[in-house]
Design a protein around this motif. Structure first.
Motif, PDB file in Angstrom:
ATOM      1  N   GLY A 247     -10.101   2.271   2.484  1.00 48.98           N
ATOM      2  CA  GLY A 247     -10.357   0.937   3.010  1.00 48.98           C
ATOM      3  C   GLY A 247     -10.670  -0.080   1.934  1.00 48.98           C
ATOM      4  N   LEU A 248     -10.359   0.239   0.669  1.00 52.44           N
ATOM      5  CA  LEU A 248     -10.658  -0.660  -0.445  1.00 52.44           C
ATOM      6  C   LEU A 248      -9.487  -1.560  -0.793  1.00 52.44           C
ATOM      7  N   ASP A 249      -8.330  -1.284  -0.226  1.00 53.44           N
ATOM      8  CA  ASP A 249      -7.133  -2.100  -0.466  1.00 53.44           C
ATOM      9  C   ASP A 249      -6.445  -2.284   0.880  1.00 53.44           C
ATOM     10  N   ARG A 250      -6.455  -3.509   1.366  1.00 53.08           N
ATOM     11  CA  ARG A 250      -5.888  -3.793   2.685  1.00 53.08           C
ATOM     12  C   ARG A 250      -4.671  -4.717   2.623  1.00 53.08           C
ATOM     13  N   ASP A 251      -4.218  -5.039   1.422  1.00 54.48           N
ATOM     14  CA  ASP A 251      -3.060  -5.919   1.280  1.00 54.48           C
ATOM     15  C   ASP A 251      -1.788  -5.078   1.352  1.00 54.48           C
ATOM     16  N   ILE A 252      -1.547  -4.534   2.543  1.00 56.01           N
ATOM     17  CA  ILE A 252      -0.496  -3.537   2.725  1.00 56.01           C
ATOM     18  C   ILE A 252       0.300  -3.838   3.980  1.00 56.01           C
ATOM     19  N   SER A 253       1.413  -3.127   4.133  1.00 57.59           N
ATOM     20  CA  SER A 253       2.135  -3.102   5.407  1.00 57.59           C
ATOM     21  C   SER A 253       2.264  -1.645   5.829  1.00 57.59           C
ATOM     22  N   GLY A 254       2.385  -1.438   7.125  1.00 60.57           N
ATOM     23  CA  GLY A 254       2.454  -0.084   7.649  1.00 60.57           C
ATOM     24  C   GLY A 254       1.233   0.243   8.480  1.00 60.57           C
ATOM     25  N   THR A 255       1.144   1.484   8.900  1.00 57.97           N
ATOM     26  CA  THR A 255       0.046   1.942   9.747  1.00 57.97           C
ATOM     27  C   THR A 255      -0.738   3.023   9.038  1.00 57.97           C
TER      28      THR A 255
END
Length: 244
Positions: A60-68
């Motif tokens: 949960g330290l990197d949320r600049d993502i796409s996907g599930t």
């Protein structure tokens, strides 16, 4: 869009179509991953392949993502650097980030589990490298995690301390029963500890193999050597030829 939800009972981690880019360069590219509850998984790969980025996403330290991304709410993380606050005594470091106002006894229970109860009131600068790493593990364990994320936690330790730390993690996993994802560069470490070994390449899980070896494991076991050779090959490492 990333999703941080309760996972099904039998699954600790489920990742679908995960992508993460830095400055337009994809580091994780449509990755799929499942980790079962109670499973110990080792993740291998060359430097820069995205292993630590994946772990940070799961933490949960990197949320600049796409996907599930579906993970348990209760997660613990330990990094290669213990990241202890030098102005806080060891027991206070263990409690960092916990909700509420847990007392010292909560920290000391976790420290006892990693064999560090006698150093509860010490300053971090007085700890050896192995002790500092155990304090970092206690900080992860005090959260009662369903998922323990380990990012090369033994990488900075000397060989003997590293072996002791590996045994400690194996004992904690067997006692706790939580899922573990270990990021490592060490093939032997992966095979000594894990139920399953994964190789990350080009932003995806490119190879995986079960590690169906009896515990405790020995590096001299022919089956161990066969798995080791296979993983090294997947990592692009050629073993030296045996002497005639």
């Amino acid at each position: 869009m990333a999703t941080d939800l309760h996972r099904p009972v039998s699954t600790a981690v489920r990742v679908e179509g995960l992508s993460r880019s830095f400055d337009g360069r994809p580091v994780i590219d449509d990755l799929e991953l499942t980790v079962h509850s109670g499973e110990f998984v080792a993740l291998l790969g060359r430097s820069g392949c995205g292993k630590s980025t994946l772990l940070r996403v799961l933490a949960g330290l990197d949320r600049d993502i796409s996907g599930t991304v579906l993970v348990p709410k209760r997660r613990g993380v330990a990094f290669q650097a213990p990241r202890l606050m030098p102005w806080k005594r060891v027991w206070r470091n263990v409690l960092l980030g916990l909700d509420g106002k847990p007392g010292r006894e909560v920290a000391e229970r976790a420290l006892e589990e990693v064999g560090l109860e006698q150093r509860s009131g010490a300053w971090p600068k007085t700890l050896s490298g192995g002790e500092a790493q155990r304090a970092s593990l206690a900080r992860a364990l005090v959260r009662e995690p369903d998922l323990l994320l380990l990012d090369e936690p033994f990488g900075a330790l000397d060989a003997l301390t590293r072996l002791k730390a590996q045994r400690l993690v194996a004992e904690l996993w067997q006692r706790r029963g939580c899922a573990v994802l270990l990021v490592t560069h060490d093939v032997d470490e992966a095979l000594l500890l894990a139920d399953r070994a994964l190789v990350m390449r080009d932003g995806v899980i490119a190879y995986e193999t079960p590690v169906a070896l009896d515990r405790p494991r020995a590096t001299g076991d022919p089956a161990f050597a066969e798995l080791r050779s296979r993983l090294l090959s997947e990592l692009g490492v050629d073993e030296p030829a045996a002497a005639a």
